[in-house]
Design an enzyme around this catalytic site. Structure first.
Site, PDB file in Angstrom:
ATOM      1  N   GLY A 190       0.818  -1.209   0.000  1.00  0.00           N
ATOM      2  CA  GLY A 190       0.000   0.000   0.000  1.00  0.00           C
ATOM      3  C   GLY A 190       0.849   1.255   0.000  1.00  0.00           C
ATOM      4  N   SER A 191       0.338   2.288   0.635  1.00  0.00           N
ATOM      5  CA  SER A 191       0.992   3.596   0.627  1.00  0.00           C
ATOM      6  C   SER A 191       2.008   3.715   1.753  1.00  0.00           C
ATOM      7  CB  SER A 191      -0.050   4.706   0.775  1.00  0.00           C
ATOM      8  OG  SER A 191      -0.602   4.687   2.086  1.00  0.00           O
ATOM      9  N   GLU A 212       5.599  -3.423   0.743  1.00  0.00           N
ATOM     10  CA  GLU A 212       5.701  -3.234  -0.706  1.00  0.00           C
ATOM     11  C   GLU A 212       4.989  -1.929  -1.034  1.00  0.00           C
ATOM     12  OE1 GLU A 212       7.562  -5.036  -2.497  1.00  0.00           O
ATOM     13  OE2 GLU A 212       7.912  -6.633  -1.047  1.00  0.00           O
ATOM     14  N   CYS A 250       2.058  -0.010  -9.061  1.00  0.00           N
ATOM     15  CA  CYS A 250       3.305   0.465  -8.456  1.00  0.00           C
ATOM     16  C   CYS A 250       4.510   0.300  -9.369  1.00  0.00           C
ATOM     17  CB  CYS A 250       3.549  -0.263  -7.126  1.00  0.00           C
ATOM     18  SG  CYS A 250       3.679  -2.052  -7.275  1.00  0.00           S
TER      19      CYS A 250
END
Length: 479
Positions: A190-191, A212, A250
């Site tokens: 995620g962020s 990640e 991403c």
């Protein structure tokens, strides 16, 4: 879900893990085969969920999620026994007769937070590694992809061991309650903002974390002399920018670096390729929700940025659709060049020399991946030696994600921890050092250790095994 419910789930999974059943090869294989059946038998359900959440076309859903997962689970099944087998390692002759081994063991109970852009793929990919390593798992899918979250909550317990593998749905409040529990590993996609929250909570229990994230992954576009090479390179950039989830990925291309003199050629080919690939836009994914749509809209509504749009730029708030958009040299201090775009906007940054791309990248946070299109071996060597990124791919895009023999993960601000293939197994395992020694032989020295150490040959024992052998043959014993 109430906090007592979350705590109950965590306790139930831990109790099941402590029974020891998840450690066996038979259990691991049975769960991977069950997951394999899920992927084949519930394909239509996955397509429907991904269409509802993100508007993904079936071809995109299969290529980027379902097909990748089938490949991964098949690879794990083929290699599982080998991964589980202890590995013999050499030990010094000084310790003879001794055997050293590296024994992989499961970490225990792991918590997986998945992301919304690939809500099924990024849920089940780490799950494959966690199962292969013999762990019990709690999976928390993203609430921003509710159809996919509901699909996983219904399908996973239908196929997998519902006592050892559980799916917990809910929003940030449920995520926070999960973080209050004790885990043996947390895997988060995620962020960076949420990653900090996860890591702070994990620190209270000294829980290891893999994160990640993403970042601004550049593509370096060198002056390729062949028209065919340029065409292929542009098609691969388009494929990595707009094809997967409309740029909400991403490992997509965040921006392109090119020499000033070659920028017009690149731009013309990008436009032509977009028109050829997407005469209509109904096969592209939509933006996940209104919040992210507004965030992307604000990036290009900045007057200084809007002035640099050379293709696309149209917005439809009703359908949450943003047209594939190309920008030429937006201000480097603008928000679009200082945060991960995560959408269908592609800035092109021009440089005097393509070699300047190295310094441009080095001056910014380490990206998840660097793509470089070049045949210049010297430039390739410099990019490899002088830049740092989670991965580096020459003359293609995104293919590294599908390679089981290559690890996937970031470095620095783009994340840490690597998975895929054997790397997933290793991520969710502890490699235990095991040394087995016999009572058969025992050698001691007549000199007290503080006197023996003064002897020159004793200092060599730790460097040359043949000296150790000589000492033993001399029969030195306790006086």
């Amino acid at each position: 879900m109430e906090s007592v419910g979350v705590e109950g789930v965590a306790n139930e999974v831990r109790t099941d893990y402590e029974s020891g059943k998840t450690r066996s090869l038979a259990w691991r294989r049975s769960q991977l085969k069950a997951l394999q059946r899920l992927l084949y038998e519930e394909e239509e359900g996955m397509f429907t969920a991904l269409k509802q959440d993100l508007g993904k076309h079936q071809a995109e859903a299969y290529r980027d999620e379902v097909g990748i997962l089938i490949k991964s689970v098949n690879y794990a099944l083929e290699n599982l026994k080998k991964w589980m087998t202890p590995c013999r390692v050499p030990v010094p002759l000084l310790a003879f007769p001794t055997r050293g081994e590296l024994v992989p063991e499961p970490l225990g109970v792991v918590l997986i937070f998945s992301s919304w852009n690939f809500p099924i793929g990024l849920s089940l990919e780490p799950l494959i590694g966690a199962i292969a390593a013999g762990n019990a798992i709690v999976l928390k899918p993203s609430e921003l992809a509710p159809a996919s979250s509901n699909f996983l909550a219904k399908s996973v317990p239908k196929y997998l061991d519902s006592m050892s593998v559980k799916v917990v749905r809910g929003g940030p409040d449920v995520g926070q309650k999960l973080l209050e529990q004790k885990w043996d590993k947390i895997f988060f996609t995620g962020s960076s903002r949420v990653a900090r929250i996860v890591m702070a909570a994990a620190a209270k229990h000294l829980t290891p974390v893999a994160v990640e994230l993403g970042g601004k992954s550049p593509a370096i576009f060198d002056s390729l002399s062949s028209a065919r090479d340029r065409k292929v390179a542009v098609e691969r950039i388009v494929g990595a920018k707009w094809v997967p989830c409309s740029g909400q990925v991403c490992i997509g291309v965040d921006y392109v670096l090119v020499e000033e003199q070659f920028a017009p050629i690149l731009i013309d080919q990008l436009k032509a390729t977009l028109e050829k690939f997407y005469p209509r836009f109904d096969c592209l994914s939509r933006i996940i929700n209104e919040q992210h749509f507004q965030r992307l809209s604000n990036l290009i509504k900045d007057p200084s940025v809007a002035a640099t749009i050379i293709h696309g730029g149209s917005l439809d708030s009703e359908t949450l659709f943003i047209e594939p958009t190309i920008l030429l040299d937006p201000p480097l201090d603008a928000e679009i060049m200082n945060e991960e775009i995560f959408g269908p906007l592609l800035p092109i940054i021009t440089l005097k020399k393509i070699e300047d791309s190295i310094e441009f990248i080095r001056a910014r946070p380490k990206p998840l991946v660097i793509y470089a299109f070049t045949k210049d071996e010297k430039l390739r060597s410099r990019i490899t030696a002088e830049t740092s990124s989670g991965s580096l791919t020459f003359n293609d895009t995104m293919i590294q994600f599908a390679c089981d023999e290559l690890p996937f993960g970031g470095v620095g601000g783009s994340g840490f921890g690597q998975y895929h293939g054997k790397f997933s197994f290793d991520m969710f395992s502890h490699t235990k050092a095991v040394l087995r020694r016999s009572f058969l032989l025992e050698f001691t020295f007549r000199y007290p250790p503080w006197d023996a150490w003064k002897l020159p040959f004793m200092r060599s024992v730790y460097h040359f095994d043949y000296v150790t052998l000589l000492l033993r043959l001399l029969g030195l014993k306790r006086g």
